[in-house]
Scaffold this motif. Structure first.
Motif, PDB file in Angstrom:
ATOM      1  N   ARG A   1      49.151 -41.082  80.127  1.00 35.18           N
ATOM      2  CA  ARG A   1      48.347 -40.012  79.526  1.00 35.18           C
ATOM      3  C   ARG A   1      48.586 -39.950  78.020  1.00 35.18           C
ATOM      4  N   HIS A   2      49.841 -40.126  77.599  1.00 32.10           N
ATOM      5  CA  HIS A   2      50.182 -40.094  76.180  1.00 32.10           C
ATOM      6  C   HIS A   2      49.499 -41.249  75.447  1.00 32.10           C
TER       7      HIS A   2
ATOM      8  N   ALA B   1      46.783 -42.649  76.223  1.00 34.53           N
ATOM      9  CA  ALA B   1      45.328 -42.561  76.327  1.00 34.53           C
ATOM     10  C   ALA B   1      44.664 -42.185  75.006  1.00 34.53           C
ATOM     11  N   THR B   2      45.375 -41.514  74.120  1.00 36.14           N
ATOM     12  CA  THR B   2      44.804 -41.121  72.831  1.00 36.14           C
ATOM     13  C   THR B   2      45.265 -42.030  71.694  1.00 36.14           C
ATOM     14  N   LEU B   3      45.947 -43.117  72.044  1.00 37.00           N
ATOM     15  CA  LEU B   3      46.472 -44.047  71.047  1.00 37.00           C
ATOM     16  C   LEU B   3      45.832 -45.420  71.238  1.00 37.00           C
ATOM     17  N   THR B   4      46.167 -46.348  70.349  1.00 31.27           N
ATOM     18  CA  THR B   4      45.765 -47.737  70.485  1.00 31.27           C
ATOM     19  C   THR B   4      47.009 -48.606  70.346  1.00 31.27           C
TER      20      THR B   4
ATOM     21  N   HIS C   1      48.344 -48.625  66.830  1.00 26.13           N
ATOM     22  CA  HIS C   1      49.191 -47.474  66.507  1.00 26.13           C
ATOM     23  C   HIS C   1      50.625 -47.723  66.952  1.00 26.13           C
TER      24      HIS C   1
ATOM     25  N   ARG D   1      41.699 -50.198  79.233  1.00 23.01           N
ATOM     26  CA  ARG D   1      42.952 -49.630  78.724  1.00 23.01           C
ATOM     27  C   ARG D   1      43.953 -49.636  79.873  1.00 23.01           C
TER      28      ARG D   1
ATOM     29  N   ALA E   1      51.656 -41.421  67.449  1.00 14.54           N
ATOM     30  CA  ALA E   1      50.742 -40.285  67.349  1.00 14.54           C
ATOM     31  C   ALA E   1      50.684 -39.755  65.921  1.00 14.54           C
TER      32      ALA E   1
ATOM     33  N   ARG F   1      48.599 -42.193  63.954  1.00 22.37           N
ATOM     34  CA  ARG F   1      47.180 -41.993  64.311  1.00 22.37           C
ATOM     35  C   ARG F   1      46.593 -40.801  63.568  1.00 22.37           C
ATOM     36  N   ASP F   2      47.300 -39.673  63.569  1.00 23.78           N
ATOM     37  CA  ASP F   2      46.764 -38.460  62.954  1.00 23.78           C
ATOM     38  C   ASP F   2      46.574 -38.644  61.450  1.00 23.78           C
TER      39      ASP F   2
ATOM     40  N   ARG G   1      43.589 -40.966  60.841  1.00 24.53           N
ATOM     41  CA  ARG G   1      42.313 -40.282  61.083  1.00 24.53           C
ATOM     42  C   ARG G   1      41.963 -39.369  59.914  1.00 24.53           C
TER      43      ARG G   1
END
Length: 230
Positions: free
Chosen positions: A3-4, A6-9, A12, A39, A177, A180-181, A184
């Motif tokens: 789940r963690h 899931a918002t990364l690549t 990252h 993924r 994370a 990533r932030d 973005r």
């Protein structure tokens, strides 16, 4: 963990490895998902293939839900070592996906099954050999230059496959994370008209480099909070 991620690549996470001083254990660039947009994240379930599918079945006997079957077929391109039946059985065993250091076959059926499969490509023929099975056939797998096992996690997306130690996963994903932030936010500012050169004070870097030719761009970025790791 899945789940963690899931918002990364994987980029990252690779950048987070660099930030934390950890090896960047990328699989060779030729490994690609059978279905674009795949993924995948889970604990490595390693297996060394020697020509017979029974080693996969034995691995599934000890699989935990969410494991990722990582097949070491030596990067061979003269045979497919897994097809639709192996992938169906992997799904039945609760495995989250399959990474093959080698080739697959039955591409259309694998796509219909929908379980993530990543390999070097496809070829119609299966193995025409049966080599002796090593004692550690279910303990580790080699993928390119890296040896991975049950203490490792595998992360994969359209950019490739990355292996990270389970013990470092939490801090790696947290660091990823943050990267990533920041990236973005930088991208949003470029779209709003503030160039990346402005954001990273690139002219100041050029001036500082004239005064100190040994200054690297990464050293400069650390003073301005940039997250570019190339």
């Amino acid at each position: 963990m899945a789940r963690h991620f899931a918002t990364l690549t994987t980029p990252h996470v690779a950048d987070a490895c660099l930030r934390l001083g950890l090896p960047v254990r990328c699989a060779p660039a030729g490994l690609r998902p059978v279905l674009p947009g795949t993924r995948l994240a889970g604990r490595v379930l390693p297996v060394r293939h020697t020509g017979s599918v029974d080693v996969f079945l034995e691995a599934f006997e000890t699989a935990a839900p969410g494991d990722v079957l990582v097949i070491d077929n030596g990067g061979r391109t003269d045979e497919a070592c897994a097809g639709d039946l192996a992938v169906l059985e992997a799904r039945a065993a609760g495995v989250a996906g399959v990474v093959i250091w080698g080739l697959h076959r039955d591409t259309a059926d694998i796509r219909a099954i929908g379980l993530p499969v990543i390999s070097l490509g496809a070829v119609p023929t299966g193995p025409q050999r049966l080599d002796p099975s090593p004692a550690d056939a279910l303990e580790s797998a080699e993928v390119g230059e890296w040896t991975v096992g049950r203490s490792d996690l595998v992360l994969a997306d359209d950019d490739g496959v990355l292996f990270v130690p389970d013990a470092d996963a939490a801090r790696l994903l947290d660091t990823a994370a943050g990267i990533r932030d920041t990236e973005r936010a930088q991208a949003d500012r470029i779209r709003a008209g503030v160039t990346l050169r402005e954001q990273v004070a690139f002219r100041r870097y050029l001036e500082r480099r004239r005064e100190n030719p040994s200054l690297t761009f990464r050293e400069h970025l650390r003073t301005v909070g940039g997250e570019i790791e190339v």
